[in-house]
Design an enzyme around this catalytic site. Structure first.
Site, PDB file in Angstrom:
ATOM      1  N   LYS A  59     -12.167  -2.239   8.128  1.00 24.62           N
ATOM      2  CA  LYS A  59     -11.381  -3.166   8.936  1.00 24.62           C
ATOM      3  C   LYS A  59     -11.708  -3.034  10.424  1.00 24.62           C
ATOM      4  O   LYS A  59     -11.894  -4.029  11.101  1.00 24.62           O
ATOM      5  CB  LYS A  59      -9.889  -2.928   8.688  1.00 24.62           C
TER       6      LYS A  59
ATOM      7  N   ASP B   2      -1.414   6.363   6.528  1.00 21.59           N
ATOM      8  CA  ASP B   2      -2.519   5.460   6.229  1.00 21.59           C
ATOM      9  C   ASP B   2      -2.701   4.575   7.461  1.00 21.59           C
ATOM     10  O   ASP B   2      -1.827   3.784   7.805  1.00 21.59           O
ATOM     11  CB  ASP B   2      -2.172   4.629   5.001  1.00 21.59           C
TER      12      ASP B   2
ATOM     13  N   TRP C 170       0.814  -1.216   0.000  1.00 24.70           N
ATOM     14  CA  TRP C 170       0.000   0.000   0.000  1.00 24.70           C
ATOM     15  C   TRP C 170       0.847   1.265   0.000  1.00 24.70           C
ATOM     16  O   TRP C 170       0.512   2.247  -0.663  1.00 24.70           O
ATOM     17  CB  TRP C 170      -0.992  -0.038   1.167  1.00 24.70           C
TER      18      TRP C 170
END
Length: 374
Positions: free
Chosen positions: A195, A171, A102
């Site tokens: 999540k 992030d 990511w």
């Protein structure tokens, strides 16, 4: 059918208490005779929901008044572009620490938009199995970027680099509200909700007000919807927000508060992670892939003794056979979504806030049984 133990990396399991509340209100929310799912986002009935969600984020994360709390669409991947388009406007230069898929994708997106991306550290040399130590970041960077928790690789920052006056962007999609976090250390935080916070569909953004440019000052060609100013000036309702997802998010935030807030989640998550890592470290059949000192509390990838790194056909076939067997038998026993990411292989147990210690202990008992039989 009985509830399974869901170890998915996302969308993940939600607190059963929240799911039951949502089910009870599906046809009639708060006496309105309608579901939030079909409610106008500009109605008097919905307005308190999104306002309370923001208030709860501010309360649980101790968000200062000079930060905006936004609920936007597009997931974390859209933030890769939005960060660059809104923050990379002065020197068009940013520092990235590459710790996995990511962070690498975020850097590539910024570069595609014309930002000079300096990858100042990387853990690629060991398959992203650790977090590189970067004590201080200096230079004429518009921002510095990290992925605080790496879902695929199962690594997590146990420190923050000193960036001085350079805004630090993180992030936090797979670790938001899993433990206390000092928001003031960051210029911008973002988290896809699927999540730890809610179903998929909304992304939480917390951004310092002085970092929000006027729409016309973003990188040339930035769409109005990708300017933070657009969402900040319109209370996250420039267009129809993911209203039902925000409603669920608000309920999850109240569940977190009832269970001790970020501190309570940290205690809960450390207990689960310690139990699973201790088992893996003491086993002669399994091993964790992330290095000690960089291990995630949320995502635990692991391999079996058959994952030797050998590339001959027989070894590869045996590894695939045992992994497939583990995932299949685990699912039959009520432990689902344990297949590891293709880049790591093996298995992965994502043990987000809503996963119980009972679920982790039950998984370990299954793992002991599987090891004995194989």
């Amino acid at each position: 059918m009985a509830r399974v133990y869901n170890f998915s990396a996302g969308p993940s399991c939600l607190p059963e208490e929240v799911l039951k509340e949502c089910a009870a209100e599906m046809l009639d929310y708060n006496g309105t005779g309608q579901s939030v799912m079909e409610m106008s986002h500009r109605s008097k009935a919905y307005e308190p929901i999104i306002q309370d969600a923001e208030a709860m984020v501010r309360k649980l994360m101790n968000v200062p008044d000079n930060y905006k709390v936004l609920f936007v669409q597009g997931g974390g991947s859209t933030q890769f572009a939005m960060v660059a388009e809104n923050l990379g406007i002065k020197n068009k230069k940013a520092a990235y620490i590459e710790t996995g898929v990511w962070a690498k994708k975020a850097a590539a997106e910024a570069k595609r938009l014309g930002i000079q991306v300096d990858v100042i550290a990387s853990s690629k040399d060991k398959g992203y199995s650790y977090i590189p130590r970067v004590e201080k970041i200096e230079g004429d960077y518009d921002y510095a970027y990290i992925c605080l928790n790496n879902t695929i690789m199962g690594t997590h920052y146990e420190y923050l680099p000193d960036t001085g006056s350079i805004p630090l962007v993180a992030d936090i999609s797979s670790c938001v509200l899993s433990e206390p976090l000092d928001v003031t250390k960051f210029g911008l935080l973002f988290a896809g909700a699927q999540k730890n916070l809610a179903p998929a569909g909304v992304t939480l953004v917390i951004v310092r007000e002085d970092l929000i440019p006027e729409v016309e000052d973003c990188l040339p060609g930035t769409p109005v919807m990708l300017a933070y100013k657009t969402h900040a000036d319109n209370g996250s309702m420039y267009n129809t927000p993911p209203s039902y997802t925000i409603y669920v998010l608000d309920k999850v935030l109240h569940w977190i508060e009832k269970n001790g807030g970020a501190e309570g989640m940290a205690k809960r998550n450390r207990e689960k992670a310690d139990y699973l890592y201790n088992f893996l470290d003491s086993s002669d059949f399994y091993r964790a892939t992330a290095e000690k000192g960089s291990r995630s509390l949320m995502n635990v990838p692991f391999l079996t003794k058959y994952s030797t790194g050998a590339t001959d056909d027989a070894a590869v076939a045996k590894e695939k056979e045992i992994n497939d067997k583990f995932v299949k038998e685990a699912a039959a026993a009520g432990f689902v979504n344990l297949k590891g990411h293709r880049l790591v292989g093996g298995m992965r147990a994502s043990i987000y806030n809503a996963m119980t210690i009972e679920g982790v202990k039950a998984l370990v008992e299954f793992m002991k049984k599987f090891a004995a039989e194989n």
